[in-house]
Write an enzyme that holds these catalytic residues in place. Structure first.
Site, PDB file in Angstrom:
ATOM      1  N   ARG A  98       0.855  -1.189   0.000  1.00 23.97           N
ATOM      2  CA  ARG A  98       0.000   0.000   0.000  1.00 23.97           C
ATOM      3  C   ARG A  98       0.888   1.235   0.000  1.00 23.97           C
ATOM      4  O   ARG A  98       1.797   1.343   0.824  1.00 23.97           O
ATOM      5  CB  ARG A  98      -0.910   0.009   1.228  1.00 23.97           C
ATOM      6  CG  ARG A  98      -1.815   1.243   1.196  1.00 23.97           C
ATOM      7  CD  ARG A  98      -2.795   1.252   2.321  1.00 23.97           C
ATOM      8  NE  ARG A  98      -2.136   1.565   3.582  1.00 23.97           N
ATOM      9  CZ  ARG A  98      -2.774   1.615   4.743  1.00 23.97           C
ATOM     10  NH1 ARG A  98      -4.065   1.338   4.795  1.00 23.97           N
ATOM     11  NH2 ARG A  98      -2.143   1.906   5.856  1.00 23.97           N
ATOM     12  N   GLU A 117     -12.316   2.813   1.318  1.00 21.20           N
ATOM     13  CA  GLU A 117     -12.479   3.226   2.711  1.00 21.20           C
ATOM     14  C   GLU A 117     -13.173   4.574   2.811  1.00 21.20           C
ATOM     15  O   GLU A 117     -13.502   5.038   3.894  1.00 21.20           O
ATOM     16  CB  GLU A 117     -11.132   3.232   3.439  1.00 21.20           C
ATOM     17  CG  GLU A 117     -10.005   3.912   2.687  1.00 21.20           C
ATOM     18  CD  GLU A 117      -8.637   3.668   3.315  1.00 21.20           C
ATOM     19  OE1 GLU A 117      -8.547   3.193   4.447  1.00 21.20           O
ATOM     20  OE2 GLU A 117      -7.637   3.976   2.643  1.00 21.20           O
ATOM     21  N   ASN A 126     -11.605  -0.269   8.715  1.00 22.28           N
ATOM     22  CA  ASN A 126     -11.280   0.583   9.870  1.00 22.28           C
ATOM     23  C   ASN A 126     -11.653   2.025   9.565  1.00 22.28           C
ATOM     24  O   ASN A 126     -12.237   2.723  10.397  1.00 22.28           O
ATOM     25  CB  ASN A 126      -9.784   0.526  10.195  1.00 22.28           C
ATOM     26  CG  ASN A 126      -9.315  -0.879  10.490  1.00 22.28           C
ATOM     27  OD1 ASN A 126     -10.124  -1.738  10.789  1.00 22.28           O
ATOM     28  ND2 ASN A 126      -8.023  -1.113  10.398  1.00 22.28           N
ATOM     29  N   CYS A 185      -9.359  -5.858   4.474  1.00 29.20           N
ATOM     30  CA  CYS A 185      -8.143  -5.891   5.293  1.00 29.20           C
ATOM     31  C   CYS A 185      -8.245  -5.069   6.574  1.00 29.20           C
ATOM     32  O   CYS A 185      -7.251  -4.820   7.235  1.00 29.20           O
ATOM     33  CB  CYS A 185      -6.939  -5.445   4.470  1.00 29.20           C
ATOM     34  SG  CYS A 185      -7.141  -3.823   3.725  1.00 29.20           S
TER      35      CYS A 185
HETATM   36  C1  PEP Z   1      -8.441   0.311   7.102  1.00 23.81           C
HETATM   37  O1  PEP Z   1      -8.668   1.509   7.072  1.00 23.81           O
HETATM   38  O2  PEP Z   1      -9.323  -0.556   7.313  1.00 23.81           O
HETATM   39  C2  PEP Z   1      -7.069  -0.217   6.912  1.00 23.81           C
HETATM   40  C3  PEP Z   1      -6.846  -1.498   6.760  1.00 23.81           C
HETATM   41  O3  PEP Z   1      -6.027   0.646   6.898  1.00 23.81           O
HETATM   42  P1  PEP Z   1      -5.465   1.456   8.162  1.00 23.81           P
HETATM   43  O4  PEP Z   1      -5.981   0.751   9.392  1.00 23.81           O
HETATM   44  O5  PEP Z   1      -3.999   1.419   8.005  1.00 23.81           O
HETATM   45  O6  PEP Z   1      -6.064   2.807   7.963  1.00 23.81           O
HETATM   46 MG    MG Z   2      -7.325   2.968   6.280  1.00 25.57          MG
END
Ligand code: PEP
Ligand code: MG
Length: 577
Positions: free
Chosen positions: A337, A437, A460, A508
């Site tokens: 990423r 997201e 998340n 993820c």
């Molecule tokens: C998410 O936002 O779900 C993610 C996997 O990335 P991060 O937690 O690094 O923002």
């Molecule tokens: Mg994220």
């Protein structure tokens, strides 16, 4: 003599060890009013103690590594922020200046005042936040008392001990857990506290609310902590010990059963193959991912590399880290990423950005990368160079519109030419995927299909943006709920569009690694999960118990549910009791 204390299990398990008492520091609160000329020096003394307490927190944070640093770091940051809260600090200054309180008396009065406010709250989670305030003010108190008694901070760990305390700050717990602590018996505390959450993720048995622990248990007493039954047994008998050994044998059996799963395929009971990818950032994650049969790396958060190095990492430094990951995965696909930083963290990564009022809604992720094309190009070149060592995919965070993906692709094409011209090896151009997201990306997912090779749902952030609930704000804990139907509808939508358009979709966010949510995600049609390797065996175990076809039938009802409680009720029969 055998004595049994009862408490509430905050983290399950059992432990046998010597007791180590940490009494709340005997803080002699000095109630004598200050004389006029003592006021300013006292304020200075308080400020110095606050600064030192803050410094201790930073030191504690620096001692943590890997996933723990990420999880516990947030808790420590929350405590550091409390120590910077202007209202809290002005309140203390006012008490010293106007009411002539000494620093210790002001801290005590402030703790009592805030304690009463928290106690009056109905929500048990919010009520439990009192602990954070107590721990933070306690830290300042401890600094002040150390200054007057010259006593050193004593929370050094010895192996084989069970800690008996009133409450324990998460940073201290993480530190002690890394030094052989076996378990925790807290006289106060709540199962919602940060320490309790942490104890669960560390597999460290913990009891809270064990009222008489500090008066009944003596330093060095042999204690059997039975967090399966909510008990602490002081001076256990032979019978207690044989029960403990039986539990140990059973726990080892369960561990072996899970370990055997490392070599098994991930398949539902009705024979559907599911892929488990790893969220991995460091060598130990990569080794674990391989050992546990991951299908590849589903999320490598490159910002960690930036945050760890002093200043921006060079293209070569990045190349080496990415290449090591690719080599470490031995031919399995690695999803890198690109930088996901915002104004709140960019400073630490060597980029100076204008401060923003709302960094989560600001120049973050791909928005930042596209504004710093030189930095971004160095990262893309490093990824391209690493891709000649094995299969690599590029994942772009915070995508909102297709234009952003197209802009990344143009820059990537330019970088590929540069890599070739500079004489470096260049493999196939990696696939480019969008992280979903931002709600607009999930709602408008069809508009992204043409420009994306794959999608990764970042629940998340998606949850925080859909629910308008800051993922780091504890006060919103009950609202930030992965079972909220609005979130589930977006997840199902992305999975559905991906399937119909032939674009792979993985998930993820933390949800993917929670075995209690496995039935939900299978019901929504997910086939590619990405999680911390430590969670893979439990999730694989759950998947093996579940019938995907039955769960898929549940999807319409889940998506029609009116509340997260209804979602939970629909899933109830699929989760073990
Ligand atoms: C998410 O936002 O779900 C993610 C996997 O990335 P991060 O937690 O690094 O923002
Ligand atoms: Mg994220």
């Amino acid at each position: 003599m055998r004595t049994v204390l009862t408490g509430t299990a905050a983290a399950r398990g059992m432990a046998l060890g010597r007791a180590r008492l940490v009494r709340p520091s005997k803080l002699s609160v000095d109630n004598r009013p200050l004389l006029d000329d003592e006021v300013e020096p006292e304020i200075e003394r308080l400020h110095a103690a606050v600064n030192l307490a803050r410094k201790e927190l930073v030191e504690l944070r620096d001692k943590l590594h890997g996933a723990l640093a990420r999880d516990v770091g947030e808790f420590i940051d929350a405590h550091s922020m409390l120590l910077e809260d202007p209202e809290l600090l002005h309140g203390l200054d006012d008490m010293i200046r106007n009411d002539r309180y000494r620093a210790t008396a002001a801290l005590k009065a402030q703790a009592d005042k805030l304690g009463a406010v928290f106690e009056a709250m109905d929500d048990p989670y919010l009520r439990s936040r009192r602990e954070d305030v107590d721990q933070v003010l306690g830290r300042v108190m401890a600094v002040l008392s150390r200054q007057s008694s010259n006593e050193e901070r004593k929370l050094a760990a010895r192996v084989g001990e069970i800690l008996i305390a009133d409450t324990l700050a998460p940073g201290d717990m993480a530190h002690l857990a890394g030094h052989g602590l076996l378990g925790v018996i807290a006289a106060g505390g709540s199962v919602y506290s940060h320490s309790a959450i942490l104890a669960r993720s560390l597999n460290l048995p913990m009891l809270v609310g064990t009222r008489d622990a500090l008066s009944e248990i003596g330093d060095e007493d042999l204690v059997l902590l039975d967090a399966e039954a909510g008990k602490a047994i002081i001076h256990p008998t032979a019978q207690d010990l044989s029960r403990y050994r039986a539990w140990q044998r059973e726990a080892a059996r369960e561990g072996r059963r899970l370990a055997a799963l490392a070599k098994q395929p991930t398949r539902t009971r009705d024979g559907v193959d599911i892929r488990l990818y790893a969220n991995a950032e460091q060598a130990s994650d990569v080794a674990q991912a391989r050992a546990l049969g991951a299908s590849g790396v589903g999320l490598y958060r490159t910002e960690f590399l930036f945050l760890r190095s002093k200043g921006l990492p060079s293209e070569d430094e990045q190349f080496q880290a990415y290449r090591d990951l690719v080599l470490g995965m031995g031919g399995l696909p690695c999803t890198l990423r690109t930088l996901d930083l915002g104004a709140d963290k960019a400073d630490n990564a060597g980029l100076s950005l204008r401060a923003e009022e709302n960094p989560a809604l600001g120049v973050r992720g791909v928005r930042l990368s596209l504004r710093y094309p030189t930095v971004f190009a160095a990262q893309l070149r490093a990824i391209l160079r690493a891709s000649s060592y094995g299969p690599v995919r590029i994942l772009i965070p915070m995508i909102t519109t297709a234009d952003e993906i197209r802009a990344v692709r143009s820059l990537l094409a330019l970088c590929a030419r540069e890599v070739q011209e500079s004489g470096h090896e260049l493999g196939e151009i990696p696939e480019v995927g969008a992280m979903i997201e931002v709600p607009a990306a999930a709602i408008g997912i069809r508009n992204l299909v043409a420009d994306s090779d794959f999608f990764a749902i970042g629940t998340n952030d998606l949850a925080q943006y859909v629910l308008a609930a800051d993922r780091n704000n504890d006060a919103l804990g009950t609202l930030y709920d992965p079972l909220q139907p609005a979130l589930l509808r977006l997840i199902a939508r992305v999975i559905g569009v991906g399937r119909r358009s032939g674009k792979p979709v993985s998930l993820c966010g933390e949800m993917a690694g929670d075995p209690l949510l496995t039935p939900l995600l299978l019901a929504l049609g997910l086939t590619d999960f990405s999680m911390h390797p430590g969670q893979m065996l439990e999730v694989r175990d759950r998947i093996g118990d579940l019938e995907r076809a039955r769960l898929r039938h549940l999807a319409p009802s889940l998506l029609r549910a009116a509340s997260s409680q209804q979602v939970a009720a629909l899933l109830d029969s699929f989760n073990p009791r």
